[in-house]
Design an enzyme around this catalytic site. Structure first.
Site, mmCIF file in Angstrom:
data_model
loop_
_atom_site.group_PDB
_atom_site.id
_atom_site.type_symbol
_atom_site.label_atom_id
_atom_site.label_comp_id
_atom_site.label_asym_id
_atom_site.label_seq_id
_atom_site.Cartn_x
_atom_site.Cartn_y
_atom_site.Cartn_z
ATOM 1 C CB VAL A 3 -14.114 -0.139 6.646
ATOM 2 C CG1 VAL A 3 -15.318 -1.041 6.361
ATOM 3 C CG2 VAL A 3 -13.866 -0.069 8.140
ATOM 4 C CB VAL A 9 -0.948 0.008 1.219
ATOM 5 C CG1 VAL A 9 -1.804 1.279 1.217
ATOM 6 C CG2 VAL A 9 -1.843 -1.227 1.207
ATOM 7 N N GLY A 51 -11.398 -1.302 1.717
ATOM 8 C CA GLY A 51 -10.453 -0.806 0.710
ATOM 9 C C GLY A 51 -10.913 0.432 -0.022
ATOM 10 C CE LYS A 65 -11.286 -4.824 6.907
ATOM 11 N NZ LYS A 65 -10.985 -5.900 5.923
ATOM 12 C CG ASP A 76 -9.956 -8.100 8.375
ATOM 13 O OD1 ASP A 76 -9.039 -7.263 8.432
ATOM 14 O OD2 ASP A 76 -10.854 -8.069 7.502
#
Lengths: 443, 443
Positions: free
Chosen positions: B143, B21, B145, B216, B212
């Site tokens: 959250v 990223v 992408g 979120k 994960d």
């Protein structure tokens, strides 16, 4: 320039129009439970200080929160009142409405509108006027109702190199096409049903001929590519030529027929904006957008594929989008500070539709006799249009030929059709649809 | 409080982390063509002034625009440098990363982050800290992408009474479930394939056990309902118990199995936030979200149903979301003015999972002998769980029973399962899935 600020948390709203959307918005702002919930979520209170209507005679609501004394037929006086912070326009119209926008902005009031036709024509000039007077101009509800696509293009994707936007932005035509698909009914019957349910107007021209979608395509294109595009510059086809057989055949081939508003960048500074009935592969996210729903699919260099989906029309969903704009305008008044400076629009060249390439679907009704196919396919070949598949469907003395081509230029396809019309063996040139190829824009 | 403003259009960025990223973002900011396009779209230039990494030895890029002299292992010194306007954190970690956020915010720098685990735990406290120091804190990339769901909840829907948010927010599990659905492969094989393609980590626990997604879900809930929710408060189940047979059976019944993060308001001030493998009706927009894509479905009083769909992971899509935040932070610096005052969070009571109702899917492997079904269904009945459908699938000496229930409480279903486990004729209690009924949330 001076920017009007508010040091208390009450924002005074002038409402232009009190139809479905206006009344739904008034209820969201004034009905006590809604008003309290809105304050809880935002710390803001909105007070409707006047409602412009065309007639005072019509009964609007019996609700306790509805204050009929706010109604006035003098919209021009309302928009320049000193106790107005924001003018919300949900009455429609262009020529008679534009001066109201100008008056409001010049007096420093911000404007929130759902008027796609007006914004598609005058959006840039009005944005400049708003900036010059320290006011905001917001119109999320003008495209795809409650779907917050304009904000996403303007804010979330402001740094993104957007390459293409494809939207199902007209609920009426999507309802009609969905009904034709699911029930196998003819276009006329589906339109009648849409009219019965209030999804289509008595005169459905603006929807079914793609004028409404063209206005929205122009707004989407100008925001996505930061350039000037007016509705008149959008190539436009409607859905009146689409038959139940076309929709069924498309389904059989693995596609759904959708009226798409498409805006795309071609090789850097060239642009195409068009509205076309299009075959969308079943696996594409746009294919399953059914009924009166709207969706906008965005492709960008870094973000890849994005889609926003939701209710494109109706009093409450449209009022929800207007309310989002109202809260944004109010927050901006609270913050004070300088407004965002609008950038000069990029200069983009509109590529003529004849030079746009696509795969095509075309039906031809021909005499059922030997040698016909050779004559017909020769015409395609002469214009360099390569046939990907052909199916023949018997029709008594006639046969219907259903062609899907490889990618070709619109100009070549038009020339092919023109010549096909001249062939004696061709009784009728049927529907022309664009075909989005599998994997295209969804890789 | 003082708000840092910038009177020129160059924003100086400190980058924490230079993995997928970080590198993708650096390329969006520094590669000459990207830099020019970004300036054209926004009028802004971003200058990366330092990049914190864990090791200077690793080769990161050969590109011309990559300036290795910016690398440093001293993140703590970088975040407090006076020539930094915004700190972008894409390195991950919680305990070692939190102090960097605090240092940056206290020195008045805004922070943009993609760190869902940290934000789910410390988001509210950090937002307050940011406000107290006139800085911004943005974390759209944390959250889903590239999907701009946090902005939409915060801005477009700020006035909306959101009632429920349901998201496919973990691409790894969605890829695995999609593969099981399309190819009929077992969970283990699908996981191995996801690992081979780089969609799943060597230790997949955080993804497949729903940790994960729970982070979120907590972030979505706190934004949608403006209340405090931490990841630890989220009821959580993963997908490791889901078999290829379950997925195939669901498909046959007209559903797709998805791991959903759900946040909903129940009767005003009660809240439920949970992550559960769920059967979603095929016609629901979430059902066709395939592979590594993410989507978040929102229901609100006025807006109706909205869905945002897009790439939930990957260097470029995540960098695109970070870039959107960067532009927003930069615009806010330019505007100056007062920051938005964060409202006090609403007090909402988390309803215990046992009191949440749902329809259920449950499989049981039982001895294939007379009277078994009566014994089993009696247990359901004792707990008031009403059976909507049952199918029996032969398995040699055994039989598998597949039940779908009407709506019942989770507590009643747990008690049912506990008692079923004690029955001699029950060899194995299989998978428990929640079932979204047709029309629910999609009316």
């Amino acid at each position: 320039m001076a920017r009007r600020t508010s040091d208390n948390s009450t924002i005074r709203v002038a409402l232009l129009g009190c139809g479905n959307v206006g009344l739904a918005l008034y209820e969201l702002l004034a009905e006590p439970q809604n008003k309290q919930a809105l304050f809880q979520r935002t710390g803001l209170t909105f007070e409707v200080v006047g409602i412009a209507v065309s007639s005072l005679k019509r009964k609007r609501s019996d609700a306790d929160w509805f204050d009929a004394s706010l109604l006035t037929t003098n919209a021009a006086a309302l928009v320049v009142r000193e106790d107005v912070d924001v003018v919300v326009e949900v009455m429609g119209g262009i020529d008679e409405t534009l001066p109201l926008f100008e008056k409001a902005l010049k007096s420093g009031s911000s404007v929130v509108s759902a008027n796609k036709a007006l914004l598609a024509r005058h959006g840039r000039a009005l944005a400049r006027l708003a900036f010059n007077h320290g006011a905001d101009l917001r119109y999320e509800a003008a495209v795809a109702g409650a779907v917050p696509i304009l904000r996403v293009l303007r804010d979330a994707l402001s740094g993104e190199q957007v390459t293409r936007v494809m939207g199902i932005v007209n609920g009426t035509t999507n309802f009609i096409l969905s009904l034709m698909d699911h029930e196998g009914v003819a276009y006329g019957d589906a339109l009648a049903e849409a009219q019965r349910l209030g999804y289509a107007e008595k005169d459905p021209t603006a929807d079914v001929e793609g004028y409404d979608a063209a206005s929205k395509a122009a707004i989407l294109a100008s925001l996505a590519f930061d350039c000037k595009v007016s509705a008149a510059e959008v190539s436009r086809e409607g859905i009146t030529q689409v038959s139940a057989e076309d929709v069924a055949f498309a389904r059989q081939l693995g596609y759904a027929v959708k009226l798409l508003a498409i805006a795309e960048v071609l090789e850097g500074t060239e642009l195409s904006v068009r509205v076309q009935p299009t075959m969308v592969p079943a696996a594409h996210p746009l294919a399953s957008v059914d009924g009166a729903f709207n969706a906008v699919f965005v492709e960008g260099e870094a973000c890849g594929e994005l889609m926003l989906y939701g209710r494109g029309a109706g009093g409450k969903p449209t009022a929800s989008a207007v309310l989002g704009d109202l809260v944004e305008v109010a927050r901006s008044m609270h913050r004070g500070g300088a407004p965002d400076v609008p950038l000069s629009p990029r200069t983009m060249v509109k590529r003529p539709i004849a030079q746009i390439s696509s795969a095509f679907y075309l039906t031809l009704d021909v005499a059922d006799q030997p040698g016909v196919l050779a004559k017909v396919t020769e015409v395609f070949g002469q214009h360099g249009v390569s046939i990907r598949s052909m199916e023949q469907v018997g029709l008594g003395d006639e046969a219907r030929l259903v062609f899907v081509t490889h990618r070709a230029l619109e100009g070549a396809m038009s020339a092919t059709i023109k010549q096909l019309r001249r062939l004696k063996v061709v009784d009728r040139v049927g529907t022309l649809l664009r075909v989005i190829e599998n994997g295209e824009g969804n890789s």
